[in-house]
Design an enzyme around this catalytic site. Structure first.
Site, PDB file in Angstrom:
ATOM      1  N   GLU A 267       0.709  -1.188   0.075  1.00  0.00           N
ATOM      2  CA  GLU A 267       0.080  -0.131   0.100  1.00  0.00           C
ATOM      3  C   GLU A 267       0.820   1.225   0.022  1.00  0.00           C
ATOM      4  O   GLU A 267       0.409   2.385  -0.573  1.00  0.00           O
ATOM      5  CB  GLU A 267      -0.915   0.067   1.275  1.00  0.00           C
ATOM      6  CG  GLU A 267      -1.941  -1.236   1.354  1.00  0.00           C
ATOM      7  CD  GLU A 267      -2.705  -1.404   0.067  1.00  0.00           C
ATOM      8  OE1 GLU A 267      -3.296  -0.495  -0.481  1.00  0.00           O
ATOM      9  OE2 GLU A 267      -2.726  -2.646  -0.325  1.00  0.00           O
ATOM     10  N   TRP A 270       1.539   1.963  -3.500  1.00  0.00           N
ATOM     11  CA  TRP A 270       0.519   2.651  -4.133  1.00  0.00           C
ATOM     12  C   TRP A 270       0.777   4.178  -4.119  1.00  0.00           C
ATOM     13  O   TRP A 270       0.596   4.747  -4.966  1.00  0.00           O
ATOM     14  CB  TRP A 270      -0.673   2.143  -3.531  1.00  0.00           C
ATOM     15  CG  TRP A 270      -1.268   0.955  -4.311  1.00  0.00           C
ATOM     16  CD1 TRP A 270      -1.625  -0.219  -3.874  1.00  0.00           C
ATOM     17  CD2 TRP A 270      -1.849   0.842  -5.872  1.00  0.00           C
ATOM     18  NE1 TRP A 270      -1.978  -0.775  -4.742  1.00  0.00           N
ATOM     19  CE2 TRP A 270      -2.416  -0.210  -6.041  1.00  0.00           C
ATOM     20  CE3 TRP A 270      -1.915   1.813  -6.780  1.00  0.00           C
ATOM     21  CZ2 TRP A 270      -2.930  -0.848  -7.287  1.00  0.00           C
ATOM     22  CZ3 TRP A 270      -2.529   1.450  -7.941  1.00  0.00           C
ATOM     23  CH2 TRP A 270      -3.000   0.270  -8.412  1.00  0.00           C
ATOM     24  N   TRP A 298     -19.770  13.723 -19.963  1.00  0.00           N
ATOM     25  CA  TRP A 298     -20.422  13.486 -18.623  1.00  0.00           C
ATOM     26  C   TRP A 298     -21.727  14.491 -18.344  1.00  0.00           C
ATOM     27  O   TRP A 298     -21.738  15.435 -19.065  1.00  0.00           O
ATOM     28  CB  TRP A 298     -19.323  14.131 -17.488  1.00  0.00           C
ATOM     29  CG  TRP A 298     -17.953  13.326 -17.531  1.00  0.00           C
ATOM     30  CD1 TRP A 298     -16.736  13.881 -18.087  1.00  0.00           C
ATOM     31  CD2 TRP A 298     -17.851  12.117 -17.133  1.00  0.00           C
ATOM     32  NE1 TRP A 298     -15.756  13.068 -18.058  1.00  0.00           N
ATOM     33  CE2 TRP A 298     -16.303  11.824 -17.186  1.00  0.00           C
ATOM     34  CE3 TRP A 298     -18.310  11.196 -16.705  1.00  0.00           C
ATOM     35  CZ2 TRP A 298     -15.694  10.734 -17.002  1.00  0.00           C
ATOM     36  CZ3 TRP A 298     -17.852  10.070 -16.115  1.00  0.00           C
ATOM     37  CH2 TRP A 298     -16.454   9.516 -16.511  1.00  0.00           C
ATOM     38  N   ASN A 333     -11.245   3.095   2.706  1.00  0.00           N
ATOM     39  CA  ASN A 333     -10.751   3.197   1.261  1.00  0.00           C
ATOM     40  C   ASN A 333     -11.674   2.332   0.441  1.00  0.00           C
ATOM     41  O   ASN A 333     -12.045   2.580  -0.797  1.00  0.00           O
ATOM     42  CB  ASN A 333      -9.261   2.297   1.043  1.00  0.00           C
ATOM     43  CG  ASN A 333      -8.621   2.285  -0.218  1.00  0.00           C
ATOM     44  OD1 ASN A 333      -8.832   3.252  -0.941  1.00  0.00           O
ATOM     45  ND2 ASN A 333      -8.666   0.925  -0.594  1.00  0.00           N
ATOM     46  N   TRP A 351     -15.530  12.705 -12.995  1.00  0.00           N
ATOM     47  CA  TRP A 351     -14.622  12.345 -11.920  1.00  0.00           C
ATOM     48  C   TRP A 351     -14.047  13.689 -11.058  1.00  0.00           C
ATOM     49  O   TRP A 351     -13.737  13.660  -9.924  1.00  0.00           O
ATOM     50  CB  TRP A 351     -13.502  11.346 -11.991  1.00  0.00           C
ATOM     51  CG  TRP A 351     -12.648  11.876 -13.115  1.00  0.00           C
ATOM     52  CD1 TRP A 351     -12.682  11.523 -14.733  1.00  0.00           C
ATOM     53  CD2 TRP A 351     -11.436  12.609 -13.216  1.00  0.00           C
ATOM     54  NE1 TRP A 351     -11.904  12.075 -15.392  1.00  0.00           N
ATOM     55  CE2 TRP A 351     -10.889  12.632 -14.458  1.00  0.00           C
ATOM     56  CE3 TRP A 351     -10.770  13.180 -12.193  1.00  0.00           C
ATOM     57  CZ2 TRP A 351      -9.946  13.185 -14.816  1.00  0.00           C
ATOM     58  CZ3 TRP A 351      -9.750  13.923 -12.703  1.00  0.00           C
ATOM     59  CH2 TRP A 351      -9.253  13.845 -13.909  1.00  0.00           C
ATOM     60  N   TRP A 374      -9.565   8.699  -7.896  1.00  0.00           N
ATOM     61  CA  TRP A 374     -10.615   8.833  -8.582  1.00  0.00           C
ATOM     62  C   TRP A 374     -10.648   8.506 -10.315  1.00  0.00           C
ATOM     63  O   TRP A 374     -11.598   7.983 -10.867  1.00  0.00           O
ATOM     64  CB  TRP A 374     -10.841  10.477  -8.704  1.00  0.00           C
ATOM     65  CG  TRP A 374     -11.681  10.893  -7.540  1.00  0.00           C
ATOM     66  CD1 TRP A 374     -11.342  11.245  -6.354  1.00  0.00           C
ATOM     67  CD2 TRP A 374     -13.127  10.546  -7.339  1.00  0.00           C
ATOM     68  NE1 TRP A 374     -12.461  11.426  -5.338  1.00  0.00           N
ATOM     69  CE2 TRP A 374     -13.671  11.012  -5.879  1.00  0.00           C
ATOM     70  CE3 TRP A 374     -14.260  10.384  -8.366  1.00  0.00           C
ATOM     71  CZ2 TRP A 374     -14.992  10.996  -5.518  1.00  0.00           C
ATOM     72  CZ3 TRP A 374     -15.536  10.335  -7.725  1.00  0.00           C
ATOM     73  CH2 TRP A 374     -15.841  10.724  -6.464  1.00  0.00           C
TER      74      TRP A 374
HETATM   75  C1  LIG Z   1     -11.453   7.886  -4.786  1.00  0.00           C
HETATM   76  C2  LIG Z   1     -10.255   7.735  -3.891  1.00  0.00           C
HETATM   77  C3  LIG Z   1      -9.714   8.926  -3.336  1.00  0.00           C
HETATM   78  C4  LIG Z   1      -8.393   8.845  -2.556  1.00  0.00           C
HETATM   79  N1  LIG Z   1      -7.918   9.963  -2.048  1.00  0.00           N
HETATM   80  C5  LIG Z   1      -6.725   9.920  -1.450  1.00  0.00           C
HETATM   81  C6  LIG Z   1      -6.302  10.902  -0.836  1.00  0.00           C
HETATM   82  O1  LIG Z   1      -6.649  12.232  -1.053  1.00  0.00           O
HETATM   83  N2  LIG Z   1      -5.174  10.932   0.168  1.00  0.00           N
HETATM   84  C7  LIG Z   1      -4.812   9.671   0.439  1.00  0.00           C
HETATM   85  O2  LIG Z   1      -3.434   9.741   1.339  1.00  0.00           O
HETATM   86  N3  LIG Z   1      -5.170   8.446  -0.133  1.00  0.00           N
HETATM   87  C8  LIG Z   1      -6.457   8.560  -0.778  1.00  0.00           C
HETATM   88  N4  LIG Z   1      -6.989   7.428  -1.327  1.00  0.00           N
HETATM   89  C9  LIG Z   1      -6.387   6.151  -0.924  1.00  0.00           C
HETATM   90  C10 LIG Z   1      -6.682   5.533   0.023  1.00  0.00           C
HETATM   91  O3  LIG Z   1      -8.245   5.600   0.154  1.00  0.00           O
HETATM   92  C11 LIG Z   1      -6.255   6.113   1.794  1.00  0.00           C
HETATM   93  O4  LIG Z   1      -4.781   6.343   1.514  1.00  0.00           O
HETATM   94  C12 LIG Z   1      -6.481   5.027   2.759  1.00  0.00           C
HETATM   95  O5  LIG Z   1      -8.039   4.963   2.796  1.00  0.00           O
HETATM   96  C13 LIG Z   1      -6.158   5.761   4.117  1.00  0.00           C
HETATM   97  O6  LIG Z   1      -6.380   5.116   5.005  1.00  0.00           O
HETATM   98  P1  LIG Z   1      -5.350   4.250   6.005  1.00  0.00           P
HETATM   99  O7  LIG Z   1      -4.155   5.297   6.354  1.00  0.00           O
HETATM  100  O8  LIG Z   1      -5.748   3.676   7.331  1.00  0.00           O
HETATM  101  O9  LIG Z   1      -4.688   3.140   4.858  1.00  0.00           O
HETATM  102  P2  LIG Z   1      -3.868   1.719   5.000  1.00  0.00           P
HETATM  103  O10 LIG Z   1      -4.730   0.864   4.384  1.00  0.00           O
HETATM  104  O11 LIG Z   1      -3.339   1.521   6.374  1.00  0.00           O
HETATM  105  O12 LIG Z   1      -2.565   2.205   3.873  1.00  0.00           O
HETATM  106  C14 LIG Z   1      -1.379   2.574   4.409  1.00  0.00           C
HETATM  107  C15 LIG Z   1      -1.114   4.005   3.562  1.00  0.00           C
HETATM  108  O13 LIG Z   1      -0.872   3.426   2.430  1.00  0.00           O
HETATM  109  C16 LIG Z   1      -1.315   4.355   1.322  1.00  0.00           C
HETATM  110  N5  LIG Z   1      -2.444   3.937   0.632  1.00  0.00           N
HETATM  111  C17 LIG Z   1      -3.136   2.955   0.802  1.00  0.00           C
HETATM  112  N6  LIG Z   1      -4.030   2.789  -0.261  1.00  0.00           N
HETATM  113  C18 LIG Z   1      -3.853   3.426  -1.097  1.00  0.00           C
HETATM  114  C19 LIG Z   1      -4.076   3.906  -2.542  1.00  0.00           C
HETATM  115  N7  LIG Z   1      -5.117   3.355  -2.881  1.00  0.00           N
HETATM  116  N8  LIG Z   1      -3.600   5.015  -3.131  1.00  0.00           N
HETATM  117  C20 LIG Z   1      -2.456   5.424  -2.588  1.00  0.00           C
HETATM  118  N9  LIG Z   1      -1.935   5.455  -1.555  1.00  0.00           N
HETATM  119  C21 LIG Z   1      -2.377   4.456  -0.534  1.00  0.00           C
HETATM  120  C22 LIG Z   1      -1.690   5.723   2.223  1.00  0.00           C
HETATM  121  O14 LIG Z   1      -0.746   6.623   2.417  1.00  0.00           O
HETATM  122  C23 LIG Z   1      -1.950   4.935   3.569  1.00  0.00           C
HETATM  123  O15 LIG Z   1      -1.982   5.642   4.759  1.00  0.00           O
HETATM  124  C24 LIG Z   1      -7.956   7.417  -2.121  1.00  0.00           C
HETATM  125  C25 LIG Z   1      -8.703   6.232  -2.678  1.00  0.00           C
HETATM  126  C26 LIG Z   1      -9.636   6.345  -3.547  1.00  0.00           C
HETATM  127  C27 LIG Z   1     -10.418   5.419  -4.190  1.00  0.00           C
END
Ligand SMILES: Cc1cc2nc3c(=O)[nH]c(=O)nc-3n(C[C@H](O)[C@H](O)[C@H](O)COP(=O)(O)OP(=O)(O)OC[C@H]3O[C@@H](n4cnc5c(N)ncnc54)[C@H](O)[C@@H]3O)c2cc1C
Length: 462
Positions: A267, A270, A298, A333, A351, A374
């Protein structure tokens, strides 16, 4: 470096911590006196890329940073305005001999850094910038032919295999020159904002470290099983701390390697995948990553968009997600994906509308990951879900919130609805429960509309 400079500035940007901060550490090692600086932006009123919850969190992070710098003997200096102008003023008035900062990877950050290099050259001041916000910068993970990856899995392999930088430590002391004028710590009034929700997450280095230790004390060992269940605290909840740099990604990575499931490290990859996409393809902020999908027709935003933004769509999982976001500045997420796909595939709305709404409400709102998320959901992004794989909000609910625990928490009108009703589309003209809105669309019908729109657009392009 040992006391090369009499006076230096460390400019804090997305690195609001004293521990394991590359630029700050280097500034302290190389200088007799250091001016720790934060520059406030000078807009006021509404901003399309941020909002009260994130700015409130920023205020808390700065208060904590100020306290931590004081404990080391220094003083955080706050100024407000355009970076170049404010830095030139401060360098000149303080007689600083060097500027230190950590690199920001998006093109806005890079442009500022390039201009600052020129400014420092003109003023005869040393310029030092550092890798800090990621483990690997975009130029470090490239394909064999030197071009950038567009797909996550092949990017993640070299990313995971590369040796990771180790944490540095904390400066022993920070000596700030006396009589440097500073503004007070900001409050929401600084930007003419008011806070309209619960103050659920505390910002700052101490709070971030507590969250990190809590996540790493067992929870992330079962990350793979729990991360998709929105009713559980199954993820790390560290995104806002990575966003503001109140924890170091180096420290998090090395601790997580010992104490979290390997999926967790993926993650973090990502996050860096989307940084490198934005860095190599800055046009994604305005255009679809996949050029085939530019110009999709759109729909115009109407009352259905209002229903989506207020959590009144009649789809329990969508409304729960939006209401969680409005109340807390966070959304799980899995729910972010469902909510984003609903906006683009069920309501056929651009989007970019959802992207902006999220940035205004998410505390962790971050342009690279948000744009990536997005565009993934819209089917237009790098490594996106193909346009024909359209998630069904009802079956997604059955899979990820089968008992309705998450939904009931955020949609109190549904507290007593049977679980089955929460994942079953009601008959036409009916709602899931009395007093709760009727679904604003029929998913099966809108799914077909989306398939037709995308197919027609593709045919017109070829
Ligand atoms: C439509 C959409 C918008 C999003 N907008 C943001 C945003 O503005 N800022 C943001 O930090 N994340 C965003 N995310 C990614 C993700 O949803 C969040 O990082 C995550 O929910 C944060 O929760 P956590 O720290 O408990 O994640 P965990 O599951 O604990 O993951 C650990 C870290 O990995 C990174 N990470 C995890 N999943 C993703 C992912 N899919 N993409 C990028 N990094 C990821 C984050 O830094 C996160 O804190 C978005 C996802 C979607 C689908």
């Amino acid at each position: 470096m040992a006391n090369l400079f009499r006076k230096s500035i460390h400019w804090f940007r997305r690195d609001l911590r004293v521990r394991d901060n590359q630029g700050l550490m280097a500034a302290c090692e190389a200088s007799e006196e250091v001016i720790p600086l934060y520059l406030l932006s000078d807009w006021s009123g509404d901003h399309s890329w941020t909002g009260p919850k994130r700015q409130n969190f920023l205020c808390q992070c700065l208060a904590s940073l100020s306290k931590n710098i004081s404990h080391l003997g220094g003083q955080l200096i706050i100024r407000q305005g355009r970076a170049l102008q404010e830095l030139e003023t401060l360098i000149t008035e303080s007689g600083s001999e060097a500027l230190f900062l950590n690199r920001d990877l998006d093109h806005f950050g890079r442009e500022t850094e390039n201009a600052l290099k020129e400014l420092c050259q003109r003023l005869g001041v040393a310029y030092h910038d550092y890798k800090d916000m990621v483990l690997h910068e975009p130029h470090e993970v490239l394909k064999g032919d030197g071009t950038s990856y567009r797909v996550y899995t092949p990017y993640s392999r070299p990313w995971l295999a590369l040796e990771k930088p180790k944490p540095t430590g904390t400066p022993k002391k920070i000596q700030t020159p006396p009589e440097i004028a500073t503004l007070p710590l900001p409050t929401l009034k600084t930007w003419d904002l008011e806070f309209d929700g619960e103050d659920v997450l505390t910002g700052g280095e101490r709070a971030a470290r507590d969250r990190m230790e809590s996540a790493l004390s067992g929870r992330l060992e079962s990350y793979d099983d729990q991360r998709d269940i929105p009713s559980l605290l199954g993820t790390s909840r560290l995104s806002q701390d990575l966003r503001f740099g109140t924890i170091s990604v180096r420290e998090l990575y090395h601790k997580a390697k010992e104490r979290a499931s390997p999926q967790y490290l993926k993650e973090l990859a990502w996050r860096e995948f989307y940084f490198q996409i934005l860095s190599h393809f800055p046009e994604v902020l305005t255009h679809e990553f996949k050029s085939d999908w530019r110009g999709l027709p759109w729909y115009e935003p109407d009352e259905k968009f209002t229903a989506w933004k207020t959590g009144q769509t009649g789809f329990p999982i969508i409304d729960a997600g939006i209401r969680e976001l409005l109340a807390t500045g966070f959304m799980h997420n899995r729910v972010r994906m469902i909510v984003a796909m609903f906006l683009t595939k069920d309501l056929h709305l651009d989007w970019r509308l959802g992207e902006q709404f999220f940035l205004q409400h998410l505390i962790d709102g971050e342009i690279a990951s948000n744009n990536g998320g997005w565009q993934w959901s819209a089917g237009t992004g790098a490594d996106a879900a193909p346009y024909f794989r359209i998630q069904n909000p009802w079956s997604q609910t059955k899979r990820y919130d089968p008992e309705g625990l998450y939904i009931r928490k955020w949609v109190p009108e549904l507290a007593k609805a049977p679980a089955r009703a929460l994942y079953t589309a009601p008959e036409a003209g009916q709602s899931v429960a009395p007093g709760y809105p009727h679904p604003i669309v029929d998913h099966a019908t809108e799914r077909q509309v989306t398939l037709n729109i995308f197919k027609k657009h593709r045919a017109e392009q070829s």
